[in-house]
Design an enzyme around this catalytic site. Structure first.
Site, PDB file in Angstrom:
ATOM      1  N   HIS A   1      28.410  -2.914  80.195  1.00 42.07           N
ATOM      2  CA  HIS A   1      28.126  -3.961  79.201  1.00 42.07           C
ATOM      3  C   HIS A   1      28.237  -5.289  79.927  1.00 42.07           C
ATOM      4  CE1 HIS A   1      29.254  -6.826  76.114  1.00 42.07           C
ATOM      5  NE2 HIS A   1      30.535  -6.738  76.379  1.00 42.07           N
TER       6      HIS A   1
ATOM      7  N   ASP B   1      43.001  18.850  51.159  1.00 40.28           N
ATOM      8  CA  ASP B   1      43.023  19.681  49.950  1.00 40.28           C
ATOM      9  C   ASP B   1      42.092  20.856  50.185  1.00 40.28           C
ATOM     10  OD1 ASP B   1      40.621  18.222  49.665  1.00 40.28           O
ATOM     11  OD2 ASP B   1      40.814  18.119  47.488  1.00 40.28           O
TER      12      ASP B   1
ATOM     13  N   TYR C   1      28.345 -12.438  71.977  1.00 38.30           N
ATOM     14  CA  TYR C   1      29.616 -13.086  71.643  1.00 38.30           C
ATOM     15  C   TYR C   1      29.967 -14.094  72.743  1.00 38.30           C
ATOM     16  CZ  TYR C   1      31.829  -9.693  74.857  1.00 38.30           C
ATOM     17  OH  TYR C   1      32.172  -8.950  75.949  1.00 38.30           O
TER      18      TYR C   1
HETATM   19  P1  FAD Z   1      41.733   0.758  81.417  1.00 35.50           P
HETATM   20  O1  FAD Z   1      42.120  -0.642  81.310  1.00 35.50           O
HETATM   21  O2  FAD Z   1      40.484   1.136  82.032  1.00 35.50           O
HETATM   22  O3  FAD Z   1      42.945   1.565  81.942  1.00 35.50           O
HETATM   23  C1  FAD Z   1      42.813   2.904  82.357  1.00 35.50           C
HETATM   24  C2  FAD Z   1      43.564   3.031  83.643  1.00 35.50           C
HETATM   25  O4  FAD Z   1      43.630   4.401  84.012  1.00 35.50           O
HETATM   26  C3  FAD Z   1      42.916   2.287  84.765  1.00 35.50           C
HETATM   27  O5  FAD Z   1      43.799   1.289  85.214  1.00 35.50           O
HETATM   28  C4  FAD Z   1      42.664   3.351  85.808  1.00 35.50           C
HETATM   29  O6  FAD Z   1      42.860   2.891  87.121  1.00 35.50           O
HETATM   30  C5  FAD Z   1      43.648   4.421  85.417  1.00 35.50           C
HETATM   31  N1  FAD Z   1      43.259   5.749  85.882  1.00 35.50           N
HETATM   32  C6  FAD Z   1      42.094   6.383  85.651  1.00 35.50           C
HETATM   33  N2  FAD Z   1      42.081   7.574  86.258  1.00 35.50           N
HETATM   34  C7  FAD Z   1      43.264   7.707  86.885  1.00 35.50           C
HETATM   35  C8  FAD Z   1      43.855   8.726  87.695  1.00 35.50           C
HETATM   36  N3  FAD Z   1      43.196   9.862  87.978  1.00 35.50           N
HETATM   37  N4  FAD Z   1      45.106   8.526  88.147  1.00 35.50           N
HETATM   38  C9  FAD Z   1      45.786   7.382  87.881  1.00 35.50           C
HETATM   39  N5  FAD Z   1      45.263   6.387  87.133  1.00 35.50           N
HETATM   40  C10 FAD Z   1      44.019   6.556  86.629  1.00 35.50           C
HETATM   41  N6  FAD Z   1      37.740  -5.145  74.165  1.00 35.50           N
HETATM   42  C11 FAD Z   1      38.165  -6.010  73.227  1.00 35.50           C
HETATM   43  O7  FAD Z   1      38.961  -5.641  72.376  1.00 35.50           O
HETATM   44  N7  FAD Z   1      37.715  -7.287  73.171  1.00 35.50           N
HETATM   45  C12 FAD Z   1      36.830  -7.751  74.078  1.00 35.50           C
HETATM   46  O8  FAD Z   1      36.425  -8.898  74.019  1.00 35.50           O
HETATM   47  C13 FAD Z   1      36.346  -6.871  75.074  1.00 35.50           C
HETATM   48  N8  FAD Z   1      35.415  -7.279  75.946  1.00 35.50           N
HETATM   49  C14 FAD Z   1      34.997  -6.449  76.922  1.00 35.50           C
HETATM   50  C15 FAD Z   1      34.071  -6.905  77.826  1.00 35.50           C
HETATM   51  C16 FAD Z   1      33.635  -6.105  78.849  1.00 35.50           C
HETATM   52  C17 FAD Z   1      32.649  -6.628  79.832  1.00 35.50           C
HETATM   53  C18 FAD Z   1      34.115  -4.772  78.933  1.00 35.50           C
HETATM   54  C19 FAD Z   1      33.653  -3.876  80.005  1.00 35.50           C
HETATM   55  C20 FAD Z   1      35.014  -4.296  78.006  1.00 35.50           C
HETATM   56  C21 FAD Z   1      35.463  -5.114  76.989  1.00 35.50           C
HETATM   57  N9  FAD Z   1      36.375  -4.681  76.044  1.00 35.50           N
HETATM   58  C22 FAD Z   1      36.835  -5.546  75.082  1.00 35.50           C
HETATM   59  C23 FAD Z   1      36.861  -3.295  76.023  1.00 35.50           C
HETATM   60  C24 FAD Z   1      38.226  -3.203  76.694  1.00 35.50           C
HETATM   61  O9  FAD Z   1      38.200  -3.839  77.917  1.00 35.50           O
HETATM   62  C25 FAD Z   1      38.655  -1.760  76.901  1.00 35.50           C
HETATM   63  O10 FAD Z   1      38.360  -1.014  75.764  1.00 35.50           O
HETATM   64  C26 FAD Z   1      40.136  -1.633  77.199  1.00 35.50           C
HETATM   65  O11 FAD Z   1      40.507  -2.515  78.202  1.00 35.50           O
HETATM   66  C27 FAD Z   1      40.495  -0.225  77.597  1.00 35.50           C
HETATM   67  O12 FAD Z   1      41.838  -0.167  77.956  1.00 35.50           O
HETATM   68  P2  FAD Z   1      42.457   1.157  78.576  1.00 35.50           P
HETATM   69  O13 FAD Z   1      43.880   0.883  78.834  1.00 35.50           O
HETATM   70  O14 FAD Z   1      42.116   2.300  77.711  1.00 35.50           O
HETATM   71  O15 FAD Z   1      41.619   1.404  79.886  1.00 35.50           O
HETATM   72  N1  THG Z   2      34.802  24.436  47.389  1.00 36.68           N
HETATM   73  C1  THG Z   2      35.618  25.206  48.105  1.00 36.68           C
HETATM   74  N2  THG Z   2      36.567  24.697  48.897  1.00 36.68           N
HETATM   75  C2  THG Z   2      36.705  23.350  49.013  1.00 36.68           C
HETATM   76  C3  THG Z   2      35.884  22.502  48.262  1.00 36.68           C
HETATM   77  C4  THG Z   2      34.896  23.072  47.444  1.00 36.68           C
HETATM   78  N3  THG Z   2      37.621  22.856  49.860  1.00 36.68           N
HETATM   79  C5  THG Z   2      37.581  21.463  50.203  1.00 36.68           C
HETATM   80  C6  THG Z   2      37.264  20.619  49.003  1.00 36.68           C
HETATM   81  N4  THG Z   2      36.052  21.139  48.357  1.00 36.68           N
HETATM   82  C7  THG Z   2      38.423  20.701  48.053  1.00 36.68           C
HETATM   83  N5  THG Z   2      38.243  19.903  46.879  1.00 36.68           N
HETATM   84  C8  THG Z   2      38.276  20.417  45.599  1.00 36.68           C
HETATM   85  C9  THG Z   2      38.597  19.562  44.564  1.00 36.68           C
HETATM   86  C10 THG Z   2      38.736  20.055  43.284  1.00 36.68           C
HETATM   87  C11 THG Z   2      38.529  21.389  43.029  1.00 36.68           C
HETATM   88  C12 THG Z   2      38.139  22.240  44.049  1.00 36.68           C
HETATM   89  C13 THG Z   2      38.021  21.749  45.357  1.00 36.68           C
HETATM   90  C14 THG Z   2      38.783  21.950  41.679  1.00 36.68           C
HETATM   91  N6  THG Z   2      39.819  21.447  41.008  1.00 36.68           N
HETATM   92  C15 THG Z   2      40.291  21.989  39.748  1.00 36.68           C
HETATM   93  C16 THG Z   2      40.743  20.858  38.851  1.00 36.68           C
HETATM   94  O1  THG Z   2      41.268  19.867  39.379  1.00 36.68           O
HETATM   95  O2  THG Z   2      40.619  20.974  37.664  1.00 36.68           O
HETATM   96  C17 THG Z   2      41.485  22.872  40.059  1.00 36.68           C
HETATM   97  C18 THG Z   2      41.975  23.571  38.865  1.00 36.68           C
HETATM   98  C19 THG Z   2      43.114  24.492  39.209  1.00 36.68           C
HETATM   99  O3  THG Z   2      43.933  24.183  40.094  1.00 36.68           O
HETATM  100  O4  THG Z   2      43.194  25.540  38.573  1.00 36.68           O
HETATM  101  O5  THG Z   2      38.111  22.845  41.258  1.00 36.68           O
HETATM  102  O6  THG Z   2      34.095  22.376  46.799  1.00 36.68           O
HETATM  103  N7  THG Z   2      35.496  26.534  48.033  1.00 36.68           N
END
Ligand code: FAD
Ligand code: THG
Length: 820
Positions: free
Chosen positions: A224, A549, A258
């Site tokens: 980037h 759920d 930005y």
């Molecule tokens: P890093 O800082 O990359 O740290 C990972 C570390 O792991 C490194 O130091 C590396 O050396 C180490 N490492 C990797 N492999 C090994 C290994 N095998 N052994 C030992 N060490 C290892 N974010 C924002 O929030 N705001 C911004 O404005 C922004 N601007 C950006 C602009 C640019 C140009 C870029 C490139 C990025 C920007 N980002 C921004 C994103 C941000 O920089 C990153 O998301 C963030 O710094 C990641 O942090 P990190 O600690 O995960 O990674």
């Molecule tokens: N079907 C099946 N499994 C599921 C869902 C589904 N799992 C994930 C998600 N959807 C779960 N959500 C619900 C929400 C409500 C009900 C069923 C699944 C439901 N509720 C009755 C009630 O509130 O009146 C329970 C009555 C009772 O407990 O007797 O039927 O869509 N297979």
């Protein structure tokens, strides 16, 4: 015995935050390793310009950012700042963006961040370099600002070291040691460092470290562009070398840009260029890291920057006479859905990752991971961050590459909540897919599945709709990815019968002599019921938060079919199952398929095709049976998420098409239709059924969520029970409330703030037009004292829409239809 020995891989902003948060919790045996020198390791943090815009569609991400600001404001290194709270300004140059900034301001309000949409003059006053004539308005958030990321790392490292942590640079991790499925240490060229827990905070190197334990880390390193100008006369004398900047940090998202100040120069970041994936093998492996030469900085490709430079001049006329100085193509991580990756390896206990994290969210993520390790639970809910949220097909390198690049391209786009991926599509289709296409299904994608949202073949029904079922015309935003055909599908479901494709619903088979005990321990319901029982139940975490759920169907003494919400449930049950072989857990979703056959005529239709008994006496509500439908073996479960009489009919994938065709052919006598998710979602809300992940998460207990009925305290012990001691419907301070919109026409979409007595009091979790009740409805978290009949307002694109808390469910509260 002291605290566990933890090795953190990576001394960037994430690793440093984690070391700080762990040591703050009394864990003092922490070693942070980095392949690069300290403190400037050469990772993404080493060059991050550090803009922190907090507001995000996701509550979790916004909370992470808010904590980052709160924490960094309080840090310094020898008196030098770590966070410069300049405010953040996002400007609009198109009407669509301006509208979107109002929507975004709504998110800020929903998640508790103060922000305001300003007119052009106010924007220009805050940021005088702006061309006021170009700007239509801006979102200003006073608490946003600049993080001095490399200095934050120093501040946090010092603090963690004072509490016992050890930071060690120039040490490359070359392997992860394990024994008996547990991590035991990390290998470096100098030998093995023993560890009880290893957390990879390796940023975009994450996939390499993951590979050491066979773990997929679905992120893509992308370059980037970031460039600085030469001196700008307008900035000369404004900023000290120390402060660096004085105007708010600035985003111009209509052009993917930005800006921030660097004393008397401007820094410009752009996402307008082509995605530039980076192969880790091509990166510089040398140990020499300097501010302008490090593995995460690739050579600047000026031609990619040229259009952005022109656009920058248009927004900030002072650049007309300026020249560009140095630029680079900086590398950081993108993921298939833009979220970070947090979680433990499924195979090697004690191996964790925390990757694809921005500076903006780094403190929040550090705290969450520390809480997971120390307390077993993060106070901020993590379902959108959990690395196990992805389905297996989504872990394929090509999928990760394509979708992550798409996320790069769309990073600043105005995105509708229903907007589907354009590619890759048709990854997973149910056996009914060909028929659905013939019926003009409009598909949206979810977890790789193609899911019909409505069927164009039902369009002719819209004109047949009785007057009270005619849906109102929607404003353009709510009309996107929607069709009035949904009204006709809802109508037919409530008045005749409809076929819904339930295939994408995650289904697990949990079997073996230990299956009952496992389910009993992990859910709130009574599980030791007769074969053929179906139970709606909850899985709670230790704090009583709702982690899912579920429906649990007992198919035999030792075999249960679980209807679940996604891959997190599979991961959870697998992790929790005993390792003595007494429980087997299979994801049967792909090998089976299902049709929800629902509506008042569902029984007549299915009975006409079967010699099994579907009468109410012999096939009761929430019971299951193995039946045949014209010969096709089917597991029939009598329940309905849309709240109508009917069954979920499951069979193996090979039998699916025939099952569909049989029901369709016979169904013609009963006015059957195929119906899609748009109707489905509206109908389930009218019936009061919650959708996990939107309406409730681990942040909420069952009583708050209106699910106390599913908690069987008398059953004995189960996970989360202790935390519910003394909690009841009467004690809760907030509740998921059902709202009906007063004007009966204004449809909202979700995440909007809700005002009570003119003050922000909660937010919308789900919304739809309630076709049966003839009004838009919404669920929202509100204080418990916002009882039935309380007037509220929902803010939608800056407009306040009056609504009222209503008693739920809106449809069939006496369960007459569904139980008859
Ligand atoms: P890093 O800082 O990359 O740290 C990972 C570390 O792991 C490194 O130091 C590396 O050396 C180490 N490492 C990797 N492999 C090994 C290994 N095998 N052994 C030992 N060490 C290892 N974010 C924002 O929030 N705001 C911004 O404005 C922004 N601007 C950006 C602009 C640019 C140009 C870029 C490139 C990025 C920007 N980002 C921004 C994103 C941000 O920089 C990153 O998301 C963030 O710094 C990641 O942090 P990190 O600690 O995960 O990674
Ligand atoms: N079907 C099946 N499994 C599921 C869902 C589904 N799992 C994930 C998600 N959807 C779960 N959500 C619900 C929400 C409500 C009900 C069923 C699944 C439901 N509720 C009755 C009630 O509130 O009146 C329970 C009555 C009772 O407990 O007797 O039927 O869509 N297979």
């Amino acid at each position: 015995m002291g605290s566990p020995r933890v090795v953190i891989i990576g001394a960037g902003i994430v690793g440093a935050n984690l070391a700080d948060e762990l040591t703050a919790r009394g864990w003092d045996r922490i070693t942070v390793l980095d392949q690069g020198p300290l403190p400037l390791t050469g990772g993404s943090t080493s060059h991050a310009p550090g803009l922190v815009f907090q507001t995000n569609a996701s509550k979790t991400m916004t909370e992470f950012a808010r904590y980052t600001v709160e924490k960094f404001v309080g840090l310094d290194v020898d008196g030098e700042w770590c966070f410069n709270q300049l405010g953040g300004l996002e400007v609009a140059t198109t009407p669509e963006r301006l509208a979107d900034l109002h929507r975004k301001q709504g998110w800020a309000t929903s998640w508790g961040i103060e922000g305001a949409v300003l007119d052009p003059a106010e924007c220009a006053k805050l940021h005088p370099l702006l061309d006021e004539k170009r700007v239509l308005g801006g979102l200003y958030v006073e608490t946003d600002g600049l993080a001095k990321a490399s200095r934050v790392v120093v501040a946090l490292a010092r603090r963690a070291e004072a509490r016992g942590a050890v930071f060690q640079g120039s040490t490359k991790v070359i392997g992860i040691e394990q024994s008996g499925g547990k991590v035991t240490g990390v290998a470096t060229p100098d030998g093995v460092i023993p560890a009880d827990i290893v957390v990879s905070c390796a940023g975009f190197w994450g996939p390499d470290i993951g590979a050491m334990v066979g773990m997929d880390v679905p992120l893509l390193p992308l370059a980037h562009q970031y460039a600085k100008t030469e001196q700008i006369p307008e900035l000369v004398g404004r900023n000290t070398e120390l402060a660096e900047a004085g105007f708010p940090i600035l985003r111009h998202q209509d052009q993917d840009l930005y800006f921030r100040e660097h004393v008397d120069r401007l820094g410009i970041g752009t996402y307008a260029h082509r995605p530039m994936p980076v192969n880790l093998r091509d990166l510089d492996e040398s140990d020499d890291v300097s501010a302008s030469d490090m593995p995460s900085m690739l050579p600047f490709t000026e031609e990619d920057f040229a259009p952005s430079w022109e656009q920058s001049k248009l927004l900030l006329p002072c650049l007309e006479s300026a020249t560009l100085d140095a630029g680079f193509n900086g590398v950081f991580s993108f993921t298939p859905d833009g979220g970070p990756l947090i979680g433990e390896s499924p195979d090697v206990a004690g191996f964790w990752i925390a990757e694809a994290v921005w500076v903006t969210h780094s403190a929040g993520v550090g705290r969450a991971v520390a809480q997971l390790l120390v307390d077993g639970r993060s106070e901020v809910e993590l379902h959108g961050c959990d690395v196990h949220r992805f389905e297996e097909i989504q872990l394929a390198p090509d999928y990760v590459s394509e979708t992550s690049q798409q996320n790069f391209v769309e990073i600043y786009d105005v995105l509708h909540p229903l907007q589907p991926k354009e590619s890759p599509r048709d990854l997973r289709v149910s056996p009914f897919h060909a028929r659905q296409k013939e019926l003009g299904a409009v598909f949206l994608e979810s977890s790789g599945w193609e899911r019909p949202h409505w069927f164009e073949s039902n369009a002719h029904l819209v004109q047949d709709l009785p007057a009270e079922w005619q849906p109102p015309v929607r404003e353009p935003w709510a009309a996107m990815f929607h069709s009035p055909i949904a009204a006709a599908e809802a109508w037919r479901t409530r008045t005749s019968v409809a076929m819904y494709d339930m295939t994408p619903l995650k289904r697990l088979e949990i079997s073996g002599p230990g299956a009952l005990a496992l389910l009993d321990r992990l859910t709130t319901g009574k599980m030791d019921k007769s074969v053929g029982s179906v139970t709606y139940t909850l899985a709670l975490d230790d704090a009583g938060g709702v982690r899912s759920d579920l429906t649990v169907t007992r198919l035999s003494d030792t075999v249960f079919q679980v209807g679940a919400n996604g891959n997190l449930d599979l991961d959870y049950f697998r992790r929790q199952s005993p390792d003595d072989g007494s429980v087997q857990i299979r994801d049967i979703t792909g090998g089976t398929c299902g049709i929800g056959l629902w509506g008042p005529r569902a029984r007549d239709l299915v009975q006409a095709l079967s010699s099994d008994d579907f009468t109410n006496e012999n096939f009761k509500y929430f019971r299951a049976k193995q039946v045949r439908i014209d010969g096709v073996p089917v597991t029939a479960m009598r329940l309905s998420y849309v709240g109508e009489l009917g069954w979920e009919l499951y069979t193996s994938a090979d039998n699916g098409l025939r099952l569909w065709d049989l029901l369709w052919a016979e169904g013609q006598k009963y006015d059957v239709i195929a119906a899609g998710r748009a109707a489905f979602n509206s109908l389930r809300m009218e019936k009061g059924y919650r959708s996990w992940g939107s309406d409730m998460t681990t942040e909420h207990n069952p009583y708050e969520a209106g699910l106390g009925f599913a908690v069987r305290l008398q059953k004995g012990d189960f996970r989360g029970r202790d935390a519910l001691d003394g909690v009841s419907d009467e004690t809760v301070a907030r509740r998921l409330a059902c709202l009906m919109i007063d004007d009966r026409t204004s449809v909202v979409l979700g995440h909007e703030p809700v005002f009570v007595d003119g003050h922000p009091a909660g937010y919308v979790t789900s919304a739809a037009f309630g076709h049966t009740v003839g009004a838009p409805i919404a669920y929202a978290w509100l204080p418990a004292n916002a009882t039935v009949d309380t007037p509220v307002e929902i803010e939608y694109f800056g407009r306040r829409i009056p609504a009222t808390v209503v008693a739920e469910p809106l449809v069939d509260p006496e369960m007459k239809k569904i139980r008859s």
